[in-house]
Structures are given as C-alpha cells and as structure tokens.
Motif scaffolding. Structure first.
Motif, PDB file in Angstrom:
ATOM      1  N   VAL A 208     -12.513  -4.533   3.224  1.00  0.00           N
ATOM      2  CA  VAL A 208     -11.724  -3.424   3.653  1.00  0.00           C
ATOM      3  C   VAL A 208     -11.512  -2.414   2.367  1.00  0.00           C
ATOM      4  CG1 VAL A 208      -9.770  -2.463   4.730  1.00  0.00           C
ATOM      5  CG2 VAL A 208     -10.651  -4.331   5.527  1.00  0.00           C
TER       6      VAL A 208
ATOM      7  N   PRO B 133       0.758  -1.279  -0.068  1.00  0.00           N
ATOM      8  CA  PRO B 133       0.101   0.122   0.133  1.00  0.00           C
ATOM      9  C   PRO B 133       0.855   1.301   0.111  1.00  0.00           C
ATOM     10  CG  PRO B 133      -1.022  -1.472   1.484  1.00  0.00           C
ATOM     11  CD  PRO B 133       0.500  -2.217   1.017  1.00  0.00           C
TER      12      PRO B 133
ATOM     13  N   ASP C 275     -11.392  -3.147  -2.699  1.00  0.00           N
ATOM     14  CA  ASP C 275     -11.315  -3.345  -1.552  1.00  0.00           C
ATOM     15  C   ASP C 275     -10.333  -4.435  -1.233  1.00  0.00           C
ATOM     16  OD1 ASP C 275     -12.629  -5.946  -1.946  1.00  0.00           O
ATOM     17  OD2 ASP C 275     -14.436  -4.851  -1.678  1.00  0.00           O
ATOM     18  N   ARG C 276      -9.904  -4.902  -0.239  1.00  0.00           N
ATOM     19  CA  ARG C 276      -8.936  -5.887   0.219  1.00  0.00           C
ATOM     20  C   ARG C 276      -9.924  -6.754   1.171  1.00  0.00           C
ATOM     21  NH1 ARG C 276      -6.729  -5.523   4.996  1.00  0.00           N
ATOM     22  NH2 ARG C 276      -6.294  -3.381   5.901  1.00  0.00           N
TER      23      ARG C 276
ATOM     24  N   ARG D  32     -10.542  -8.976   4.629  1.00  0.00           N
ATOM     25  CA  ARG D  32      -9.825  -9.112   5.995  1.00  0.00           C
ATOM     26  C   ARG D  32      -9.207 -10.746   5.890  1.00  0.00           C
ATOM     27  NH1 ARG D  32     -11.586  -4.695   8.890  1.00  0.00           N
ATOM     28  NH2 ARG D  32     -13.403  -3.592   8.418  1.00  0.00           N
TER      29      ARG D  32
ATOM     30  N   LEU E 295     -10.157   0.067   0.097  1.00  0.00           N
ATOM     31  CA  LEU E 295      -8.872   0.373  -0.107  1.00  0.00           C
ATOM     32  C   LEU E 295      -8.566   1.999  -0.140  1.00  0.00           C
ATOM     33  CD1 LEU E 295      -6.048  -1.376   0.021  1.00  0.00           C
ATOM     34  CD2 LEU E 295      -6.045  -1.146  -2.380  1.00  0.00           C
ATOM     35  N   ARG E 296      -9.666   2.479  -0.845  1.00  0.00           N
ATOM     36  CA  ARG E 296      -9.665   3.859  -1.014  1.00  0.00           C
ATOM     37  C   ARG E 296      -9.447   4.708   0.486  1.00  0.00           C
ATOM     38  NH1 ARG E 296     -11.294   5.767  -6.134  1.00  0.00           N
ATOM     39  NH2 ARG E 296     -11.766   3.920  -7.402  1.00  0.00           N
ATOM     40  N   ARG E 297      -9.970   3.891   1.648  1.00  0.00           N
ATOM     41  CA  ARG E 297      -9.612   4.623   2.780  1.00  0.00           C
ATOM     42  C   ARG E 297      -8.285   4.379   3.313  1.00  0.00           C
ATOM     43  NH1 ARG E 297     -14.976   2.594   6.527  1.00  0.00           N
ATOM     44  NH2 ARG E 297     -16.617   3.566   5.035  1.00  0.00           N
ATOM     45  N   GLU E 298      -7.422   3.608   2.667  1.00  0.00           N
ATOM     46  CA  GLU E 298      -5.943   3.546   3.065  1.00  0.00           C
ATOM     47  C   GLU E 298      -5.009   4.153   2.152  1.00  0.00           C
ATOM     48  OE1 GLU E 298      -5.397  -0.938   3.179  1.00  0.00           O
ATOM     49  OE2 GLU E 298      -6.641  -1.112   5.309  1.00  0.00           O
ATOM     50  N   ILE E 299      -5.625   4.292   0.988  1.00  0.00           N
ATOM     51  CA  ILE E 299      -4.785   4.910  -0.068  1.00  0.00           C
ATOM     52  C   ILE E 299      -5.274   6.314  -0.266  1.00  0.00           C
ATOM     53  CG2 ILE E 299      -4.026   4.924  -2.568  1.00  0.00           C
ATOM     54  CD1 ILE E 299      -3.000   2.571  -0.840  1.00  0.00           C
TER      55      ILE E 299
END
Length: 293
Positions: A243, A121, A198-199, A201, A245-249
C-alpha cells in the motif's frame, strides 16, 4: 582472542538515512567479490559499541576469503561518536557516504517512521513538530566535516542518491572501482527500487518473503533473487501486498518546503566544498543559490 584474529570489514556505508542505503547494500552484495553483513545495519559504532569488537566481527566470520567485506549502517553518519570510534578501530577503512536533497530526505524519514509503526499515520508537519531528527540528520556539512577530520579524503566515496536513481549501473561501476573490484558487476539487481514508501497489507506475508530473500542474499544469490522478483506471479504478489503510503500521507505543504529549504540553505555551499562539487542536483541547492523563487 584478540580483535585482530578474525575477519574485519574493509568498507562501510555510513548513510545518511533514507539516501539509498538499501541500494548500496544490494549493489555490494550482488558483486561476487564482495560479502555484506546480515543484517544490513549492524549499528556497532553508534548504538551497540558496548558489545565489543569481537561481537562486531562475528558478523564477518564467514567472509574471511572475500576480497571486500562490507556493512551499511546509516546511523553512523549523524552519530558524533562514530568517527573517532571507527578511526580507532581501523584508520584505513574505506567509507561510502550517501546524500540526498535534505528536504526530500526529511519527508522520506517521516514515511519511514510511519511504516515502522513508531508513529501513527499523520501529516508530515505533525511528524516534523514531534521529531527533531528529521532536520538534524539533514545537517550534512556539519556531520560530514566530523568524518573528514577523522579520515583522509581518498578514503571517501560520496554518492548522490539522485545520481544513483538516474543511472544506477554507472553508479555501481563507480562503487566497485572504489571498492577495488571488477567494475563490470551484475546489472539486474542495480535497477531495482529499494525501500519504497509503502506498508504491507499482510505483515506476515512480507516477513516471509523477506526472510526467503535474505536466505538467497546470504548465499550470494542477489542477482538470482532479482530475477525471481520479476517473475509475473511473484511481482504481482509483491505489488498486491503493498500500500503506497504517499496515498495516505498528504504531500508536504509548500510553506513547509520553503521553510525547510531556508533551514538547510547554510549547509549547501560548505557541503559542496567538502565533496568537491560546484553544484548539487537538488531544489534545496537551487533555492539557496537564488535560482528558484
């Protein structure tokens, strides 16, 4: 045994990557007169051409009675070897091309690489500096011109991912007419979101669920699968295991977006001319036309 002895595909989705190819595969597979390959992406005319026609046709061996036999491999669109290979294989093939705002496609490409575990990420700008394919795959006019030199215009259906998202049922009817089957196909599966960024869990749980879904698809029960996924317990499990991914990237930086719009601007007018459209429903088009700051 000759390559002409077994069933062959009659329709191929070319891509581009991250432009609704999963929706295309599902929409084709949901129609009772259409059989789709498993896996979705055979990648024969791009990555696995050395395996030969008979290897390729084994993916369609069980579909001899189907009116339409299809596969969807986004790698074909940008591979310069694929048009000539496919034309030599079957010059009458029907071809579906999927396009999306190339800037948005590039960002989605980055999320895809992270989800696949190809890179850790990281911000989009880091991925962009590392992977020239983010931009290369968005050179739509250059890639499409090679395909249109190899096949007649009537053999193409060009679909815009943003149009599909806005009205997936109408898009599917257009697809079914092009395929030569009853346009009044199933509706439920067409409105499902596909390949969200998303990825899981639990990767093991996602593999299990997808394996069960693949069994239903191979049995021609795509619409049944769509109903099952909407059951409260199943939909809760799917959401809980995802999860975003747009919340992590972090989002693409504004200066990066402007720079990419400038990179893709020379492709816009030639692309519109190739596909017979006066405009394209993309911010990148509007930027190229001077319609936005």
């Amino acid at each position: 045994m000759s390559p002409d002895d077994g069933p062959k595909p009659t329709l191929i989705g070319l891509g581009a990557q991250k432009c609704a190819s999963s929706w295309l595969h599902a929409a084709l597979g949901a129609h009772p007169a259409i059989a789709v390959s498993a896996p979705k992406e055979i990648d024969y005319f791009s990555y696995f051409f050395d395996r030969g026609h008979l290897w390729y046709q084994r993916h369609f061996a069980a579909f001899g009675d189907s009116a339409v036999r299809a596969e969807v491999s986004p790698s074909y669109f940008h591979d310069p070897r694929s048009p000539a290979r496919l034309r030599a294989y079957d010059p009458e093939m029907r071809l579906v091309v999927l396009l999306r705002d190339p800037v948005e496609r590039a960002f989605s490409n980055h999320l895809h690489e992270v989800i696949k575990g190809h890179i850790p990420p990281c911000p989009f700008e880091d991925g962009l500096a590392n992977n020239p394919a983010y931009l290369e795959q968005g050179q739509y006019a250059a890639h499409l011109s090679g395909w249109m030199e190899a096949f007649a215009p009537a053999q193409f259906l060009v679909m815009i991912a943003e149009d599909i998202a806005r009205d997936p049922v109408r898009a599917a009817m257009q697809l079914y007419r092009f395929a030569g089957v009853d346009p009044d196909g199933p509706a439920l599966v067409l409105t499902e979101r596909r390949n969200e960024s998303d990825r899981p869990r639990s990767a093991a749980l996602r593999r299990l669920l997808r394996a069960q879904g693949a069994l239903l698809r191979r049995a021609g029960l795509e619409e049944t699968l769509a109903r099952i996924k909407r059951l409260p317990g199943v939909s809760h499990t799917l959401r809980a295991n995802a999860v975003d991914l747009r919340r992590e990237i972090p989002p693409m930086r504004a200066e990066t977006r402007l720079r990419l719009s400038e990179v893709f601007a020379p492709q816009m007018v030639p692309l519109a001319q190739l596909i017979g459209r006066e405009t394209l429903p993309w911010p990148t088009w509007r930027q190229a036309m001077g319609q936005v700051a």
